[in-house]
Design a protein around this motif. Structure first.
Motif, PDB file in Angstrom:
ATOM      1  N   GLY A  96       0.799  -1.214   0.000  1.00 24.74           N
ATOM      2  CA  GLY A  96       0.000   0.000   0.000  1.00 24.74           C
ATOM      3  C   GLY A  96       0.829   1.260   0.000  1.00 24.74           C
ATOM      4  O   GLY A  96       0.289   2.373  -0.033  1.00 24.74           O
ATOM      5  N   GLY A  97       2.154   1.115   0.048  1.00 22.66           N
ATOM      6  CA  GLY A  97       3.037   2.272  -0.003  1.00 22.66           C
ATOM      7  C   GLY A  97       3.535   2.537  -1.411  1.00 22.66           C
ATOM      8  O   GLY A  97       2.895   2.127  -2.401  1.00 22.66           O
ATOM      9  N   TRP A  98       4.679   3.201  -1.513  1.00 16.34           N
ATOM     10  CA  TRP A  98       5.289   3.503  -2.809  1.00 16.34           C
ATOM     11  C   TRP A  98       6.756   3.114  -2.783  1.00 16.34           C
ATOM     12  O   TRP A  98       7.393   3.111  -1.728  1.00 16.34           O
ATOM     13  N   ARG A  99       7.276   2.784  -3.972  1.00 18.08           N
ATOM     14  CA  ARG A  99       8.658   2.365  -4.120  1.00 18.08           C
ATOM     15  C   ARG A  99       9.408   3.347  -5.014  1.00 18.08           C
ATOM     16  O   ARG A  99       8.897   3.767  -6.056  1.00 18.08           O
ATOM     17  N   MET A 100      10.621   3.689  -4.600  1.00 23.60           N
ATOM     18  CA  MET A 100      11.516   4.526  -5.398  1.00 23.60           C
ATOM     19  C   MET A 100      12.676   3.660  -5.891  1.00 23.60           C
ATOM     20  O   MET A 100      13.378   3.049  -5.084  1.00 23.60           O
ATOM     21  N   ARG A 101      12.823   3.589  -7.209  1.00 18.41           N
ATOM     22  CA  ARG A 101      13.922   2.830  -7.810  1.00 18.41           C
ATOM     23  C   ARG A 101      14.928   3.795  -8.396  1.00 18.41           C
ATOM     24  O   ARG A 101      14.563   4.739  -9.105  1.00 18.41           O
ATOM     25  N   ILE A 102      16.206   3.536  -8.100  1.00 22.11           N
ATOM     26  CA  ILE A 102      17.273   4.430  -8.531  1.00 22.11           C
ATOM     27  C   ILE A 102      18.391   3.609  -9.152  1.00 22.11           C
ATOM     28  O   ILE A 102      18.745   2.533  -8.642  1.00 22.11           O
ATOM     29  N   ARG A 103      18.953   4.111 -10.235  1.00 21.07           N
ATOM     30  CA  ARG A 103      20.197   3.561 -10.769  1.00 21.07           C
ATOM     31  C   ARG A 103      21.169   4.707 -10.965  1.00 21.07           C
ATOM     32  O   ARG A 103      20.818   5.751 -11.534  1.00 21.07           O
ATOM     33  N   VAL A 104      22.402   4.532 -10.459  1.00 24.99           N
ATOM     34  CA  VAL A 104      23.417   5.575 -10.585  1.00 24.99           C
ATOM     35  C   VAL A 104      24.712   4.963 -11.092  1.00 24.99           C
ATOM     36  O   VAL A 104      24.957   3.759 -10.937  1.00 24.99           O
ATOM     37  N   LYS A 105      25.552   5.808 -11.662  1.00 21.54           N
ATOM     38  CA  LYS A 105      26.866   5.392 -12.133  1.00 21.54           C
ATOM     39  C   LYS A 105      27.913   6.178 -11.357  1.00 21.54           C
ATOM     40  O   LYS A 105      27.865   7.402 -11.300  1.00 21.54           O
ATOM     41  N   ARG A 106      28.837   5.446 -10.738  1.00 20.32           N
ATOM     42  CA  ARG A 106      29.906   6.099  -9.979  1.00 20.32           C
ATOM     43  C   ARG A 106      30.987   6.570 -10.951  1.00 20.32           C
ATOM     44  O   ARG A 106      31.432   5.815 -11.826  1.00 20.32           O
ATOM     45  N   ILE A 107      31.428   7.800 -10.813  1.00 21.62           N
ATOM     46  CA  ILE A 107      32.413   8.365 -11.729  1.00 21.62           C
ATOM     47  C   ILE A 107      33.826   7.977 -11.318  1.00 21.62           C
ATOM     48  O   ILE A 107      34.626   7.523 -12.131  1.00 21.62           O
ATOM     49  N   ASP A 108      34.167   8.174 -10.059  1.00 24.89           N
ATOM     50  CA  ASP A 108      35.488   7.803  -9.541  1.00 24.89           C
ATOM     51  C   ASP A 108      35.288   6.688  -8.526  1.00 24.89           C
ATOM     52  O   ASP A 108      34.706   6.889  -7.457  1.00 24.89           O
ATOM     53  N   ASP A 109      35.775   5.476  -8.838  1.00 20.28           N
ATOM     54  CA  ASP A 109      35.556   4.322  -7.980  1.00 20.28           C
ATOM     55  C   ASP A 109      36.236   4.433  -6.621  1.00 20.28           C
ATOM     56  O   ASP A 109      35.893   3.690  -5.696  1.00 20.28           O
ATOM     57  N   ASP A 110      37.191   5.336  -6.489  1.00 17.56           N
ATOM     58  CA  ASP A 110      37.928   5.479  -5.239  1.00 17.56           C
ATOM     59  C   ASP A 110      37.298   6.507  -4.302  1.00 17.56           C
ATOM     60  O   ASP A 110      37.838   6.756  -3.213  1.00 17.56           O
ATOM     61  N   LYS A 111      36.177   7.087  -4.704  1.00 18.68           N
ATOM     62  CA  LYS A 111      35.531   8.104  -3.884  1.00 18.68           C
ATOM     63  C   LYS A 111      34.100   7.686  -3.556  1.00 18.68           C
ATOM     64  O   LYS A 111      33.462   6.972  -4.331  1.00 18.68           O
ATOM     65  N   PRO A 112      33.583   8.144  -2.436  1.00 22.75           N
ATOM     66  CA  PRO A 112      32.191   7.827  -2.097  1.00 22.75           C
ATOM     67  C   PRO A 112      31.215   8.623  -2.937  1.00 22.75           C
ATOM     68  O   PRO A 112      31.604   9.606  -3.608  1.00 22.75           O
ATOM     69  N   ILE A 113      29.971   8.197  -2.923  1.00 24.93           N
ATOM     70  CA  ILE A 113      28.907   9.006  -3.523  1.00 24.93           C
ATOM     71  C   ILE A 113      27.826   9.216  -2.472  1.00 24.93           C
ATOM     72  O   ILE A 113      27.614   8.385  -1.598  1.00 24.93           O
TER      73      ILE A 113
END
Length: 456
Positions: free
Chosen positions: A415-432
């Motif tokens: 009965g709620g809602w879902r948020m779907r996200i896809r992201v691409k990390r630019i620098d693998d050595d840094k957090p997002i």
């Protein structure tokens, strides 16, 4: 301490048990009783405990006959000069026929409490000094307590405490009211003897090993293992924030800058036993702890420290308030807040809130280089939407991430809602860092989901 106590193992120390018939106030038919912890193991320093009756103060003195030493080869005659390591408070919170353990003060400045149908999980502390700094952390400790004798029909108990360390000292008052949610009104006045780089106020300490957003890497039948699954914050502007917890590979420190926050807490939102499947630990019954500031706390930050841990025996999560204003030595620092130990009526945003965060992809025909998240929301603002309502997922990312997809869809199961996200990390050595919430037109429908994905 005597040598017999210094060399105790964990199991040997646990074999020293307080005799319930020696509980303080046991024979006075009062609603509260006190029990005490023996020195030993890591608890090597005595704590002085006093009873306050009207204007009179009387020390509660250690006696070996208060304890059953089990199979330990300890001669009580050798325990002269030994003291209590701490104490616990008992009150009938689950059934009138039995006084449950509802509050414990044991070790440094740690304490924890329980409400109805709860089991011990996370802890609170008086102070956190220089936590996660390279210089090392300083652990103040409660050195003395004064506990007011309760009246015959009392529903709350008041106690005072002196906390002390090399650089900080302070006086605390705790007014504790056990119940469905046990409430603690905390008032303190602190003094710095020397400068402190980071003074953490109203600190909470918990454990997160793995969960829905970070599945176990080993062969563990349990889907989730944690005392808390997220940090919740109510800002002074009315925004609600939710930061899911993680067990990082390296020390991870993040913070939320705020002015006059209305509350923050380490929460255990997952209450379904099937999320854990642990018949002994019963993580589904661990309390959440919510801090409500009293008065204006001014500008500062809620800091979240997440420490790598290989197992569930280590507390690896810390959250506390750090004021921006410089703290002068030899000057009083006044602090007041309410601390709630919650389970069945947890503090939540009024609109809707995150119920789960899952990371990964469903079925894909080709390798997908993106990072996927599924975030479920539920709450009254979503339940009352029309069937054809349009809901948008508002998602932002820092400079190290490119948002490839953001979709909001109704969850017909919950009965709620879902948020779907896809992201691409630019620098693998840094957090997002990601932020997302649900919106319909100009109306915000949910709290803000905030996630930091550390480098792999």
């Amino acid at each position: 301490m005597p040598k017999e106590l210094q060399g105790l193992t964990y199991d040997q120390y646990r074999d020293i048990r307080f005799r319930t018939d020696k509980s303080y106030w046991h024979n006075l038919n009062l609603p509260f009783e006190l029990a005490f912890f023996h020195q030993g193991l890591y608890y090597d320093q005595p704590v002085k405990i006093n009873e306050v009756v009207e204007s009179a103060v009387r020390e509660i003195r250690f006696r070996p006959d208060m304890f059953d030493y089990g199979s330990n080869k300890i001669d009580p005659k050798q325990l002269a000069g030994v003291g209590f390591a701490g104490f616990r408070v008992h009150y009938a919170v689950n059934t009138p026929k039995y006084k449950d353990e509802v509050l414990v003060f044991l070790g440094a400045s740690y304490f924890r409490a329980l409400g109805k149908n709860q089991l011990y999980g996370l802890s609170a502390r008086a102070l956190a000094i220089d936590t996660a700094l390279a210089s090392g952390e300083e652990f103040p400790r409660f050195v003395e307590f004064w506990i007011e004798a309760p009246a015959a029909g009392a529903k709350e108990i008041t106690l005072y405490a002196l906390v002390d360390s090399r650089r900080v000292t302070g006086a605390y008052r705790f007014v504790v009211k056990p119940g469905v949610d046990t409430a603690m009104d905390v008032k303190a006045q602190l003094y710095l003897r020397e400068n402190v780089s980071k003074l953490g106020l109203a600190p909470l300490t918990s454990m997160y090993l793995f969960g829905e957003n970070q599945p176990p890497h080993n062969d563990d039948y349990r889907p989730e293992v944690h005392d808390s699954d997220g940090l919740s914050i109510q800002s002074g502007t009315g925004e609600w924030l939710w930061r899911p917890l993680t067990n990082p590979k390296r020390l991870l420190i993040t913070s939320f800058a705020l002015t006059n926050p209305l509350g923050f807490g380490l929460m255990q939102r997952d209450r379904d036993f099937a999320r854990y499947e642990d018949l002994e630990a019963r993580y589904d019954r661990r309390p959440s702890a919510w801090v409500e500031p009293k008065g204006k706390w001014g500008a500062g930050r809620v800091e979240l420290v997440q420490i790598p841990t290989p197992d569930e025996t280590n507390d690896n999560i810390v959250a506390f308030w750090v004021p921006d204003a410089p703290l002068a030595t030899q000057k009083p620092i006044d602090l007041e807040y309410r601390l709630l130990w919650e389970k069945d009526s947890e503090t939540r945003p009024p609109l809707s809130w995150v119920t789960q965060t899952r990371r990964g992809h469903g079925y894909t025909r080709d390798p997908d280089p993106t990072i996927g998240f599924v975030v479920d929301f539920d709450g009254p603002a979503l339940r009352k939407l029309a069937p054809d309502a349009r809901v948008d997922a508002v998602v932002t990312a820092d400079a190290n991430a490119e948002i490839v997809e953001r979709v909001a869809q109704r969850n017909d199961v919950t009965g709620g809602w879902r948020m779907r996200i896809r992201v691409k990390r630019i620098d693998d050595d840094k957090p997002i860092e990601l932020r997302g919430f649900l919106k319909s037109g100009t109306n915000t429908l949910s709290e803000t989901w905030s996630y930091v994905l550390a480098p792999e």
